[in-house]
Design an enzyme around this catalytic site. Structure first.
Site, PDB file in Angstrom:
ATOM      1  N   THR A 226       0.827  -1.203   0.000  1.00  0.00           N
ATOM      2  CA  THR A 226       0.000   0.000   0.000  1.00  0.00           C
ATOM      3  C   THR A 226       0.863   1.256   0.000  1.00  0.00           C
ATOM      4  O   THR A 226       0.546   2.246  -0.670  1.00  0.00           O
ATOM      5  CB  THR A 226      -0.940   0.013   1.214  1.00  0.00           C
ATOM      6  OG1 THR A 226      -1.597  -1.247   1.307  1.00  0.00           O
ATOM      7  CG2 THR A 226      -1.987   1.104   1.093  1.00  0.00           C
TER       8      THR A 226
ATOM      9  N   ARG B  43      -7.968  -1.588   6.987  1.00  0.00           N
ATOM     10  CA  ARG B  43      -8.092  -1.294   5.562  1.00  0.00           C
ATOM     11  C   ARG B  43      -8.923  -2.342   4.819  1.00  0.00           C
ATOM     12  O   ARG B  43      -9.694  -2.010   3.935  1.00  0.00           O
ATOM     13  CB  ARG B  43      -6.701  -1.205   4.909  1.00  0.00           C
ATOM     14  CG  ARG B  43      -5.912   0.036   5.278  1.00  0.00           C
ATOM     15  CD  ARG B  43      -4.576   0.054   4.558  1.00  0.00           C
ATOM     16  NE  ARG B  43      -3.758   1.193   4.929  1.00  0.00           N
ATOM     17  CZ  ARG B  43      -3.734   2.353   4.278  1.00  0.00           C
ATOM     18  NH1 ARG B  43      -4.503   2.524   3.214  1.00  0.00           N
ATOM     19  NH2 ARG B  43      -2.949   3.343   4.671  1.00  0.00           N
TER      20      ARG B  43
ATOM     21  N   TYR C 148     -12.640  -5.355   0.902  1.00  0.00           N
ATOM     22  CA  TYR C 148     -13.962  -4.977   0.377  1.00  0.00           C
ATOM     23  C   TYR C 148     -14.936  -6.152   0.299  1.00  0.00           C
ATOM     24  O   TYR C 148     -16.095  -6.022   0.670  1.00  0.00           O
ATOM     25  CB  TYR C 148     -13.850  -4.293  -0.993  1.00  0.00           C
ATOM     26  CG  TYR C 148     -15.138  -3.576  -1.384  1.00  0.00           C
ATOM     27  CD1 TYR C 148     -15.436  -2.329  -0.859  1.00  0.00           C
ATOM     28  CD2 TYR C 148     -16.054  -4.155  -2.254  1.00  0.00           C
ATOM     29  CE1 TYR C 148     -16.614  -1.682  -1.185  1.00  0.00           C
ATOM     30  CE2 TYR C 148     -17.238  -3.518  -2.582  1.00  0.00           C
ATOM     31  CZ  TYR C 148     -17.519  -2.280  -2.045  1.00  0.00           C
ATOM     32  OH  TYR C 148     -18.682  -1.643  -2.365  1.00  0.00           O
TER      33      TYR C 148
ATOM     34  N   LYS D 188       2.460 -10.221   8.363  1.00  0.00           N
ATOM     35  CA  LYS D 188       2.622  -8.812   8.701  1.00  0.00           C
ATOM     36  C   LYS D 188       1.366  -8.421   9.451  1.00  0.00           C
ATOM     37  O   LYS D 188       0.272  -8.367   8.877  1.00  0.00           O
ATOM     38  CB  LYS D 188       2.779  -7.950   7.448  1.00  0.00           C
ATOM     39  CG  LYS D 188       2.821  -6.448   7.754  1.00  0.00           C
ATOM     40  CD  LYS D 188       2.837  -5.606   6.484  1.00  0.00           C
ATOM     41  CE  LYS D 188       2.793  -4.111   6.829  1.00  0.00           C
ATOM     42  NZ  LYS D 188       2.758  -3.257   5.614  1.00  0.00           N
TER      43      LYS D 188
ATOM     44  N   TYR E 272      -0.776 -10.594   5.071  1.00  0.00           N
ATOM     45  CA  TYR E 272      -0.864  -9.209   5.538  1.00  0.00           C
ATOM     46  C   TYR E 272      -2.241  -9.020   6.151  1.00  0.00           C
ATOM     47  O   TYR E 272      -3.247  -8.971   5.444  1.00  0.00           O
ATOM     48  CB  TYR E 272      -0.640  -8.260   4.366  1.00  0.00           C
ATOM     49  CG  TYR E 272      -0.621  -6.791   4.703  1.00  0.00           C
ATOM     50  CD1 TYR E 272      -0.549  -6.323   6.012  1.00  0.00           C
ATOM     51  CD2 TYR E 272      -0.659  -5.837   3.685  1.00  0.00           C
ATOM     52  CE1 TYR E 272      -0.522  -4.971   6.304  1.00  0.00           C
ATOM     53  CE2 TYR E 272      -0.629  -4.479   3.957  1.00  0.00           C
ATOM     54  CZ  TYR E 272      -0.555  -4.056   5.267  1.00  0.00           C
ATOM     55  OH  TYR E 272      -0.533  -2.707   5.546  1.00  0.00           O
TER      56      TYR E 272
ATOM     57  N   ILE F  67       7.690  -4.439   8.879  1.00  0.00           N
ATOM     58  CA  ILE F  67       7.529  -3.906   7.528  1.00  0.00           C
ATOM     59  C   ILE F  67       7.092  -2.462   7.721  1.00  0.00           C
ATOM     60  O   ILE F  67       5.955  -2.186   8.080  1.00  0.00           O
ATOM     61  CB  ILE F  67       6.542  -4.738   6.702  1.00  0.00           C
ATOM     62  CG1 ILE F  67       7.101  -6.155   6.508  1.00  0.00           C
ATOM     63  CG2 ILE F  67       6.284  -4.073   5.352  1.00  0.00           C
ATOM     64  CD1 ILE F  67       6.219  -7.090   5.713  1.00  0.00           C
TER      65      ILE F  67
END
Length: 291
Positions: free
Chosen positions: A44, A138, A107, A161, A133, A203
């Site tokens: 991102t 998000r 989403y 992550k 991740y 990260i």
């Protein structure tokens, strides 16, 4: 292999908003020189949402080529489409990435069973090591430690992550995934506590700006020198906070522009920083001894 300070590498653009590959290569060299332990292009922070697929693939290829085996490259290869994710994963493997960072599908809001099916399909299609991740803020879906434990049984799923901000998750995931499962923080500000719980690295967004300090911080935690790590945390904390007052990659690019590393240009819908945030970042850079 995957531990320490792993910058979520920004994707530099020129003044016209196009890929600046010359600057990208210079950033790779700078990170290697500064002691960065690995690079994570096209996450991102690398503006993956606004890169075309061709640009995405180009950035991965250029970073792998520039690194030339000196440090690991974890390629961003996530998608909310399993079919598209397989394509990105296969490409990363074909150009020589050492692993892939694969975000939980955003989403769509899959169930835990859907998450297992998604990652299993990826591993069936390609044996490149995968780091999950998990960033519910998000993606709006949170992979539970029990689900991660199921996926950790697949040999090519090697770590996570974790950007949940919940430090107890490290211990919970050690219970379900085992102590050898690679746990990397996705939050700069809590990386100290994350490693104290059993994490092995971060990260990092801030490591785009202060790679040497972030590498030294991670090295201190990994050798158990938390007194030294705390000193470095105190130097870095204002920068961690200031960079994220507005979207983190915008803050990182502005800070990098102040250091003469790259242009601060970002793509819409992101916009340049406001003046108050610029002043905060300037003060944080000075506090860290970077300007």
């Amino acid at each position: 292999m995957f531990k320490g300070s792993l910058p979520a590498l920004v994707t530099p653009f020129d003044q016209d908003g196009e890929l600046d590959l010359d600057t990208l290569k210079k950033l790779v060299e700078w990170h290697v020189d500064q002691g960065t332990h690995g690079l994570v292009p096209v996450g991102t922070t690398g503006e993956s949402p606004t890169l075309t697929h061709d640009e995405h693939r180009t950035v991965i290829e250029e970073v792998v080529r520039a690194v030339n085996g000196r440090i690991p490259v974890i390629a961003g290869a996530g998608s909310n489409s399993t079919r598209e994710g397989i394509g990105l994963l296969k490409h990363a493997a074909s150009v020589g990435a050492d692993a892939a960072l694969v975000v939980t599908p955003y989403y769509n809001k899959p169930t835990q069973a859907g998450l297992i099916a998604h990652y299993t399909a990826l591993t069936d299609a390609c044996d490149l090591p995968i780091i999950i991740y998990n960033i519910p803020g998000r993606s709006v879906v949170d992979m539970m430690p029990e689900t991660m434990g199921v996926l950790a049984q697949i040999p090519s799923i090697i770590g996570v992550k974790d950007a949940t901000g919940r430090l107890e998750r490290v211990s919970c995931q050690r219970m379900t995934c085992g102590a050898d499962f690679v746990q990397l923080s996705g939050e700069d500000a809590t990386a100290l506590g994350f490693n104290a719980h059993g994490g092995v690295g971060c990260i990092s967004v801030t490591a785009n700006v202060a790679p040497k300090l972030c590498a030294q911080f991670q090295e201190a935690t990994l050798r158990g020198d938390y007194a030294e790590a705390l000193k470095l945390q105190d130097r870095l904390m204002p920068l961690h906070l200031a960079i994220f007052v507005e979207p983190g990659l915008v803050g990182a690019k502005y800070a990098m522009s102040r250091l003469g590393l790259c242009h601060e240009r970002v793509r819409l819908p992101l916009t340049p920083l406001t003046e108050p945030t610029r002043r905060l970042i300037d003060a944080a850079l000075e506090h860290a001894g970077l300007i």
